[in-house]
Write a protein that holds these residues in place. Structure first.
Motif, PDB file in Angstrom:
ATOM      1  N   LEU A  34       0.886  -1.224  -0.068  1.00  0.00           N
ATOM      2  CA  LEU A  34      -0.086   0.047   0.033  1.00  0.00           C
ATOM      3  C   LEU A  34       0.812   1.260   0.096  1.00  0.00           C
ATOM      4  O   LEU A  34       1.508   1.378   0.836  1.00  0.00           O
ATOM      5  CB  LEU A  34      -0.896   0.118   1.075  1.00  0.00           C
ATOM      6  N   TYR A  35       1.013   1.937  -1.093  1.00  0.00           N
ATOM      7  CA  TYR A  35       1.822   3.143  -1.190  1.00  0.00           C
ATOM      8  C   TYR A  35       1.138   4.414  -1.496  1.00  0.00           C
ATOM      9  O   TYR A  35       0.191   4.525  -2.200  1.00  0.00           O
ATOM     10  CB  TYR A  35       2.935   2.714  -2.313  1.00  0.00           C
ATOM     11  N   PHE A  36       1.495   5.466  -0.477  1.00  0.00           N
ATOM     12  CA  PHE A  36       0.965   6.682  -0.823  1.00  0.00           C
ATOM     13  C   PHE A  36       1.867   7.700  -1.422  1.00  0.00           C
ATOM     14  O   PHE A  36       3.087   7.536  -1.162  1.00  0.00           O
ATOM     15  CB  PHE A  36       0.436   7.075   0.752  1.00  0.00           C
ATOM     16  N   VAL A  69      -2.136   5.064  -3.475  1.00  0.00           N
ATOM     17  CA  VAL A  69      -3.239   5.710  -3.061  1.00  0.00           C
ATOM     18  C   VAL A  69      -2.772   7.336  -2.896  1.00  0.00           C
ATOM     19  O   VAL A  69      -1.641   7.575  -2.536  1.00  0.00           O
ATOM     20  CB  VAL A  69      -3.402   5.475  -1.381  1.00  0.00           C
ATOM     21  N   SER A  70      -3.666   8.217  -3.576  1.00  0.00           N
ATOM     22  CA  SER A  70      -3.258   9.704  -3.471  1.00  0.00           C
ATOM     23  C   SER A  70      -4.432  10.474  -3.464  1.00  0.00           C
ATOM     24  O   SER A  70      -5.687   9.803  -3.523  1.00  0.00           O
ATOM     25  CB  SER A  70      -2.732  10.217  -4.748  1.00  0.00           C
ATOM     26  N   PRO A  71      -4.635  11.699  -2.978  1.00  0.00           N
ATOM     27  CA  PRO A  71      -5.857  12.581  -2.936  1.00  0.00           C
ATOM     28  C   PRO A  71      -6.309  13.121  -4.159  1.00  0.00           C
ATOM     29  O   PRO A  71      -7.446  13.435  -4.127  1.00  0.00           O
ATOM     30  CB  PRO A  71      -5.255  13.793  -2.069  1.00  0.00           C
ATOM     31  N   ALA A 101      -5.425   8.238   8.840  1.00  0.00           N
ATOM     32  CA  ALA A 101      -5.414   7.004   9.505  1.00  0.00           C
ATOM     33  C   ALA A 101      -4.010   6.600   9.633  1.00  0.00           C
ATOM     34  O   ALA A 101      -3.554   5.888  10.576  1.00  0.00           O
ATOM     35  CB  ALA A 101      -6.374   6.133   9.042  1.00  0.00           C
ATOM     36  N   TYR A 102      -3.328   6.699   8.367  1.00  0.00           N
ATOM     37  CA  TYR A 102      -1.869   6.173   8.132  1.00  0.00           C
ATOM     38  C   TYR A 102      -0.821   7.048   8.417  1.00  0.00           C
ATOM     39  O   TYR A 102       0.275   6.666   8.446  1.00  0.00           O
ATOM     40  CB  TYR A 102      -1.794   5.304   6.763  1.00  0.00           C
ATOM     41  N   ARG A 120       5.278  10.673   1.045  1.00  0.00           N
ATOM     42  CA  ARG A 120       5.543   9.434   0.315  1.00  0.00           C
ATOM     43  C   ARG A 120       5.920   8.352   1.279  1.00  0.00           C
ATOM     44  O   ARG A 120       7.025   8.349   1.956  1.00  0.00           O
ATOM     45  CB  ARG A 120       6.587   9.483  -0.897  1.00  0.00           C
ATOM     46  N   SER A 121       5.115   7.433   1.583  1.00  0.00           N
ATOM     47  CA  SER A 121       5.186   6.175   2.360  1.00  0.00           C
ATOM     48  C   SER A 121       4.657   4.872   1.883  1.00  0.00           C
ATOM     49  O   SER A 121       3.639   5.120   1.178  1.00  0.00           O
ATOM     50  CB  SER A 121       4.488   6.560   3.822  1.00  0.00           C
ATOM     51  N   THR A 122       5.054   3.881   2.302  1.00  0.00           N
ATOM     52  CA  THR A 122       4.527   2.581   1.861  1.00  0.00           C
ATOM     53  C   THR A 122       4.413   1.676   3.139  1.00  0.00           C
ATOM     54  O   THR A 122       5.282   1.780   4.077  1.00  0.00           O
ATOM     55  CB  THR A 122       5.930   1.901   0.920  1.00  0.00           C
TER      56      THR A 122
END
Length: 155
Positions: A34-36, A69-71, A101-102, A120-122
């Motif tokens: 799950l990468y943001f 995932v992005s906005p 939440a993350y 940027r996070s995974t």
């Protein structure tokens, strides 16, 4: 509520680029990356997405799905997918609920301006939905290689 390594990952439901509502728990039985990422079509985000695209078979070979995932809205995701031939699902977190939440929705600074955005996070979940590892303040280039190596060695 925050994410805790070794515990069940925070579940959520978001609209996806394939027109469905995606629930993280739908992927039990598979490892989940799950990468943001901050924004479709930007240079770093494009590099990262194309790396995941180019390695999609290698992730599939180790029973792993990739979710970005992005906005950005779904319409932006669809253009991003089409332009770069992306082969994985993108999720729209327009209200930043999942990002909050993350704990990846952060105050950022760029050229002296402050604004809220994605750090940027995974997050990596195993086949039981347990959060096994997280990477924060990720460098886009080479991150997919790092993830794949970790999965091969540890899951």
């Amino acid at each position: 509520m925050t994410t805790v390594i070794g515990e069940q990952a925070l579940d959520f439901v978001l609209p996806s680029s394939d027109g469905k509502q995606v629930r993280l728990s739908d992927y039990k039985g598979k490892n989940v990356v799950l990468y943001f990422y901050p924004k479709d079509m930007t240079p770093g985000c494009t590099v990262q997405a194309c790396d995941f695209r180019d390695m999609s078979q290698e992730f599939a070979d180790v029973n792993t799905v990739v979710l970005g995932v992005s906005p950005d809205p779904i319409s932006s995701h669809l253009k991003f997918i089409e332009k770069h031939g992306l082969t994985f699902t993108l999720l729209a977190d327009e209200n930043q609920e999942v990002a909050n939440a993350y704990d990846v929705w952060k105050l950022k600074k760029n050229f002296g301006k402050e604004y809220m955005g994605i750090e940027r996070s995974t997050f990596l979940m195993n086949t039981d939905g347990i959060l096994v590892k997280e990477w924060r303040k990720v460098t886009a280039k080479g991150h997919a290689d790092e993830l794949l190596a970790y999965i091969k060695e540890n899951l």
